[in-house]
Design a protein around this motif. Structure first.
Motif, PDB file in Angstrom:
ATOM      1  N   ALA A  54     -58.009 -19.831  80.972  1.00  0.00           N
ATOM      2  CA  ALA A  54     -58.784 -20.814  81.749  1.00  0.00           C
ATOM      3  C   ALA A  54     -57.888 -21.819  82.464  1.00  0.00           C
ATOM      4  CB  ALA A  54     -59.769 -21.542  80.831  1.00  0.00           C
ATOM      5  N   SER A  55     -56.649 -21.983  81.993  1.00  0.00           N
ATOM      6  CA  SER A  55     -55.782 -22.989  82.623  1.00  0.00           C
ATOM      7  C   SER A  55     -55.380 -22.582  84.044  1.00  0.00           C
ATOM      8  CB  SER A  55     -54.536 -23.235  81.767  1.00  0.00           C
ATOM      9  OG  SER A  55     -53.680 -22.120  81.846  1.00  0.00           O
ATOM     10  N   LYS A  56     -55.598 -21.323  84.412  1.00  0.00           N
ATOM     11  CA  LYS A  56     -55.266 -20.888  85.785  1.00  0.00           C
ATOM     12  C   LYS A  56     -56.387 -21.220  86.773  1.00  0.00           C
ATOM     13  CE  LYS A  56     -52.205 -17.070  84.687  1.00  0.00           C
ATOM     14  NZ  LYS A  56     -52.097 -15.629  84.551  1.00  0.00           N
ATOM     15  N   ILE A  57     -57.554 -21.610  86.248  1.00  0.00           N
ATOM     16  CA  ILE A  57     -58.704 -21.843  87.140  1.00  0.00           C
ATOM     17  C   ILE A  57     -58.549 -23.166  87.880  1.00  0.00           C
ATOM     18  CG2 ILE A  57     -61.193 -22.265  87.199  1.00  0.00           C
ATOM     19  CD1 ILE A  57     -61.458 -20.219  84.979  1.00  0.00           C
ATOM     20  N   ARG A  58     -58.611 -23.077  89.195  1.00  0.00           N
ATOM     21  CA  ARG A  58     -58.412 -24.260  90.036  1.00  0.00           C
ATOM     22  C   ARG A  58     -59.716 -24.682  90.720  1.00  0.00           C
ATOM     23  NH1 ARG A  58     -54.991 -28.499  90.286  1.00  0.00           N
ATOM     24  NH2 ARG A  58     -54.788 -29.178  92.431  1.00  0.00           N
TER      25      ARG A  58
ATOM     26  N   ARG B  36     -54.016 -18.410  99.789  1.00  0.00           N
ATOM     27  CA  ARG B  36     -53.101 -19.520 100.039  1.00  0.00           C
ATOM     28  C   ARG B  36     -52.331 -19.928  98.794  1.00  0.00           C
ATOM     29  NH1 ARG B  36     -54.481 -24.708 103.837  1.00  0.00           N
ATOM     30  NH2 ARG B  36     -52.312 -25.328 104.087  1.00  0.00           N
ATOM     31  N   TYR B  37     -52.998 -19.814  97.647  1.00  0.00           N
ATOM     32  CA  TYR B  37     -52.372 -20.230  96.374  1.00  0.00           C
ATOM     33  C   TYR B  37     -52.472 -19.070  95.380  1.00  0.00           C
ATOM     34  CZ  TYR B  37     -53.271 -24.752  98.557  1.00  0.00           C
ATOM     35  OH  TYR B  37     -53.325 -25.790  99.442  1.00  0.00           O
ATOM     36  N   PRO B  38     -51.605 -18.097  95.509  1.00  0.00           N
ATOM     37  CA  PRO B  38     -51.754 -16.850  94.739  1.00  0.00           C
ATOM     38  C   PRO B  38     -51.702 -17.015  93.221  1.00  0.00           C
ATOM     39  CG  PRO B  38     -50.153 -16.595  96.511  1.00  0.00           C
ATOM     40  CD  PRO B  38     -50.470 -18.038  96.445  1.00  0.00           C
ATOM     41  N   GLU B  39     -51.144 -18.134  92.740  1.00  0.00           N
ATOM     42  CA  GLU B  39     -51.100 -18.322  91.283  1.00  0.00           C
ATOM     43  C   GLU B  39     -52.435 -18.821  90.735  1.00  0.00           C
ATOM     44  OE1 GLU B  39     -48.400 -17.497  89.511  1.00  0.00           O
ATOM     45  OE2 GLU B  39     -47.615 -16.819  91.446  1.00  0.00           O
ATOM     46  N   ASP B  40     -53.271 -19.358  91.616  1.00  0.00           N
ATOM     47  CA  ASP B  40     -54.558 -19.929  91.167  1.00  0.00           C
ATOM     48  C   ASP B  40     -55.596 -18.828  90.937  1.00  0.00           C
ATOM     49  OD1 ASP B  40     -53.397 -22.381  91.586  1.00  0.00           O
ATOM     50  OD2 ASP B  40     -54.703 -22.969  93.254  1.00  0.00           O
ATOM     51  N   GLN B  41     -56.558 -19.142  90.071  1.00  0.00           N
ATOM     52  CA  GLN B  41     -57.733 -18.279  89.922  1.00  0.00           C
ATOM     53  C   GLN B  41     -58.974 -19.122  90.189  1.00  0.00           C
ATOM     54  OE1 GLN B  41     -57.493 -16.263  86.112  1.00  0.00           O
ATOM     55  NE2 GLN B  41     -55.809 -14.989  86.845  1.00  0.00           N
ATOM     56  N   VAL B  42     -60.035 -18.473  90.619  1.00  0.00           N
ATOM     57  CA  VAL B  42     -61.273 -19.193  90.941  1.00  0.00           C
ATOM     58  C   VAL B  42     -62.425 -18.570  90.164  1.00  0.00           C
ATOM     59  CG1 VAL B  42     -62.856 -19.917  92.775  1.00  0.00           C
ATOM     60  CG2 VAL B  42     -60.398 -19.692  93.264  1.00  0.00           C
ATOM     61  N   LEU B  43     -63.209 -19.436  89.529  1.00  0.00           N
ATOM     62  CA  LEU B  43     -64.404 -18.970  88.816  1.00  0.00           C
ATOM     63  C   LEU B  43     -65.587 -19.083  89.775  1.00  0.00           C
ATOM     64  CD1 LEU B  43     -65.910 -18.137  86.210  1.00  0.00           C
ATOM     65  CD2 LEU B  43     -66.030 -20.569  85.606  1.00  0.00           C
ATOM     66  N   VAL B  44     -66.168 -17.939  90.119  1.00  0.00           N
ATOM     67  CA  VAL B  44     -67.353 -17.908  90.995  1.00  0.00           C
ATOM     68  C   VAL B  44     -68.549 -17.536  90.125  1.00  0.00           C
ATOM     69  CG1 VAL B  44     -68.478 -16.616  92.855  1.00  0.00           C
ATOM     70  CG2 VAL B  44     -66.076 -17.284  93.077  1.00  0.00           C
ATOM     71  N   ILE B  45     -69.609 -18.343  90.204  1.00  0.00           N
ATOM     72  CA  ILE B  45     -70.803 -18.025  89.419  1.00  0.00           C
ATOM     73  C   ILE B  45     -72.006 -17.999  90.346  1.00  0.00           C
ATOM     74  CG2 ILE B  45     -72.206 -18.601  87.413  1.00  0.00           C
ATOM     75  CD1 ILE B  45     -69.955 -20.447  86.468  1.00  0.00           C
ATOM     76  N   ALA B  46     -72.765 -16.927  90.263  1.00  0.00           N
ATOM     77  CA  ALA B  46     -74.045 -16.833  90.981  1.00  0.00           C
ATOM     78  C   ALA B  46     -75.128 -16.844  89.912  1.00  0.00           C
ATOM     79  CB  ALA B  46     -74.091 -15.546  91.786  1.00  0.00           C
ATOM     80  N   SER B  47     -76.047 -17.801  89.989  1.00  0.00           N
ATOM     81  CA  SER B  47     -77.057 -17.921  88.934  1.00  0.00           C
ATOM     82  C   SER B  47     -78.375 -18.373  89.551  1.00  0.00           C
ATOM     83  CB  SER B  47     -76.578 -18.946  87.895  1.00  0.00           C
ATOM     84  OG  SER B  47     -77.495 -19.044  86.826  1.00  0.00           O
ATOM     85  N   ASP B  48     -79.444 -17.658  89.263  1.00  0.00           N
ATOM     86  CA  ASP B  48     -80.725 -18.005  89.885  1.00  0.00           C
ATOM     87  C   ASP B  48     -81.919 -17.595  89.051  1.00  0.00           C
ATOM     88  OD1 ASP B  48     -80.945 -19.323  92.486  1.00  0.00           O
ATOM     89  OD2 ASP B  48     -79.538 -17.787  93.181  1.00  0.00           O
ATOM     90  N   ILE B  49     -83.015 -18.306  89.293  1.00  0.00           N
ATOM     91  CA  ILE B  49     -84.311 -17.937  88.712  1.00  0.00           C
ATOM     92  C   ILE B  49     -85.281 -17.772  89.875  1.00  0.00           C
ATOM     93  CG2 ILE B  49     -86.231 -18.688  87.251  1.00  0.00           C
ATOM     94  CD1 ILE B  49     -84.095 -20.339  85.643  1.00  0.00           C
ATOM     95  N   ALA B  50     -85.770 -16.550  90.069  1.00  0.00           N
ATOM     96  CA  ALA B  50     -86.751 -16.299  91.138  1.00  0.00           C
ATOM     97  C   ALA B  50     -88.133 -16.531  90.549  1.00  0.00           C
ATOM     98  CB  ALA B  50     -86.610 -14.864  91.650  1.00  0.00           C
ATOM     99  N   ARG B  51     -88.756 -17.622  90.968  1.00  0.00           N
ATOM    100  CA  ARG B  51     -90.062 -18.008  90.419  1.00  0.00           C
ATOM    101  C   ARG B  51     -91.020 -18.158  91.593  1.00  0.00           C
ATOM    102  NH1 ARG B  51     -92.642 -22.732  89.557  1.00  0.00           N
ATOM    103  NH2 ARG B  51     -94.108 -22.745  87.809  1.00  0.00           N
ATOM    104  N   TYR B  52     -91.977 -17.257  91.697  1.00  0.00           N
ATOM    105  CA  TYR B  52     -92.936 -17.268  92.815  1.00  0.00           C
ATOM    106  C   TYR B  52     -94.283 -17.777  92.328  1.00  0.00           C
ATOM    107  CZ  TYR B  52     -89.711 -14.243  95.454  1.00  0.00           C
ATOM    108  OH  TYR B  52     -88.636 -13.715  96.121  1.00  0.00           O
ATOM    109  N   ALA B  53     -95.136 -18.134  93.279  1.00  0.00           N
ATOM    110  CA  ALA B  53     -96.485 -18.581  92.927  1.00  0.00           C
ATOM    111  C   ALA B  53     -97.251 -17.423  92.284  1.00  0.00           C
ATOM    112  CB  ALA B  53     -97.207 -19.040  94.199  1.00  0.00           C
TER     113      ALA B  53
END
Ligand code: COA
Length: 382
Positions: A68-72, A127-144
């Motif tokens: 986790a210490s690589k996450i920027r 641009r910063y090859p030593e860095d890592q990035v945490l991408v999160i996609a999170s959703d709740i599809a709630r319709y009528a």
């Protein structure tokens, strides 16, 4: 330098509704759901689950195998925003105990924003090859209730670690993009469910598929035969079939259903997870029977409104050993089934206000949303 998805993991909710229960209760032929929409069931959140708890669950598993210490950066994509100001990713950052030296931000453009976050992450690592990035996609599809979208609801999160020299999928440079101002689906600030022009959204999605594909060809000169498997955004899995057929018709070629089949396994059961849907499709495809090492995937991301992107990735040699999201089918099987009446009761009991409240303790996920105190959302580890 190769940059792309180094690791990924998923989470969904405590409850499930089988669409057979909905069909029976509403007197609808179940074939409409299973074949007409291509959906079998959908995830239903417990009162103590939301986009943060699902995201933190997927990300905590991911980080247990990575440094986790690589996450920027933490980029959180959602159209189920829990606050107009504070990014949901900041709650996740806190729950995961990430270092302070991290940039955290929320991305929004309907179901598309997970891809915007992914591409932003790739550009950062370029641009910063030593860095890592945490991408999160999170959703709740709630319709009528009783709306056309009700059987296409769902919920889920996908967390991805973006890094140089990735183990799973290299994201290739240059994609096809397409923006068109269309009111096919939107959720104003004062509504907990979206407004949907269903038929318009199908046409807008298909126009965007062709527009983004044509732009990809103009940028890269790619041929359709250069792509081994296609993953289309799946608000319901039949939509992927429609888009695939439309693309074939547009190009005057045969594109067999086998080119998309495996990508739909999980979305049939999770339901629509908006920003996460394409990436549940990716996990399903990677876990399919084909050996995909060295093969090119074509991914189409669509967000109503609308913005879309057609991009490609090369599956990395040895990817199967690095795929740790092998718990998906198991976690879908272990959801607790609701009767149709129980589901409707929970749907109607949704609390959207920030008044003081304490949520019922239900989920056994690693993190839970315990309620609101003085307008502040409270989360705790389970
Ligand atoms: N057996 C098999 N198929 C059946 C059937 C049955 N008994 N009854 C109906 N169907 C088919 C229909 O022929 C139709 O197929 P087609 O689309 O290939 O023509 C499909 O089931 C859906 O039926 P339809 O009457 O069009 O459904 P609907 O009016 O309830 O609405 C949506 C469908 C997609 C518009 C609706 O679910 C919606 O608004 N969803 C949310 C918006 C969305 O996800 N948009 C996608 C782009 S983001």
């Amino acid at each position: 330098m190769k940059i792309g998805i180094h690791d990924l993991d998923v989470a969904t909710t405590h409850f499930v509704l089988k669409l057979d229960s909905m069909a029976e209760a509403l007197g609808v032929d179940p074939g409409k759901y299973h074949m007409g929409l291509g959906q079998d069931e959908f995830s239903v959140p417990a009162p103590d689950e939301d986009v943060v708890t699902m995201a933190a669950e997927a990300a905590t598993r991911l980080l247990s195998r990575n440094d986790a210490s690589k996450i920027r950066m933490v980029l959180f994509a959602t159209e189920t925003g829990i606050d107009q100001s504070k990014a949901a990713g900041v709650f996740v950052h806190g729950l995961l105990g990430l270092p302070n030296a991290v940039r955290t931000v929320e991305f929004k453009q309907a179901c598309y924003s997970g891809t915007a976050a992914l591409q932003t992450a790739v550009n950062h690592v370029a641009r910063y090859p030593e860095d890592q990035v945490l991408v999160i996609a999170s959703d709740i599809a709630r319709y009528a209730v009783d709306s056309g979208g009700e059987p296409t609801q769902g919920a889920g999160a996908v967390a991805m670690l973006i890094a140089a020299d990735p183990s799973i999928l290299e994201i290739e440079p240059d994609s096809g993009v397409y923006t068109a101002d269309v009111n096919d689906f939107w959720r104003p600030n004062d509504s907990s469910t979206p407004f949907v022009e269903g038929k318009l959204s199908l046409d807008a999605y298909m126009d965007a598929t062709l527009g983004a594909w044509d732009d990809l060809v103009a940028r890269r000169g790619i041929e359709i035969s250069d792509i081994h498997r296609f993953l289309h955004h799946q608000p319901f899995t039949k939509m992927a079939r429609k888009a695939h057929a439309k693309l074939a018709e547009h190009l005057g070629v045969e594109l067999g259903a086998d080119l998309i089949e495996e990508s739909m396994t999980y979305n049939r059961r999770v339901g629509n997870s908006y920003t996460a849907s394409l990436y549940f499709g990716l996990v399903a495809q990677l876990q399919g029977n084909d050996d995909l090492a060295g093969k090119r995937l074509g991914l189409f991301s669509y967000g109503s409104g609308s913005v879309s992107e057609f991009f490609t990735g090369i599956v990395q040699p040895g990817y199967a050993e690095h795929l740790h999201a092998d718990n998906v089918a198991e976690s879908l099987d272990s959801r607790v089934e609701l009767s149709f009446e129980e589901y409707r009761e929970r749907h109607n009991a949704y609390v959207g206000s920030s008044d003081n409240n304490e949520t019922e303790k239900v989920t056994d996920a690693p993190f839970r949303f315990s309620g609101v105190i003085d307008h502040v959302r409270q989360y705790e580890a389970n």
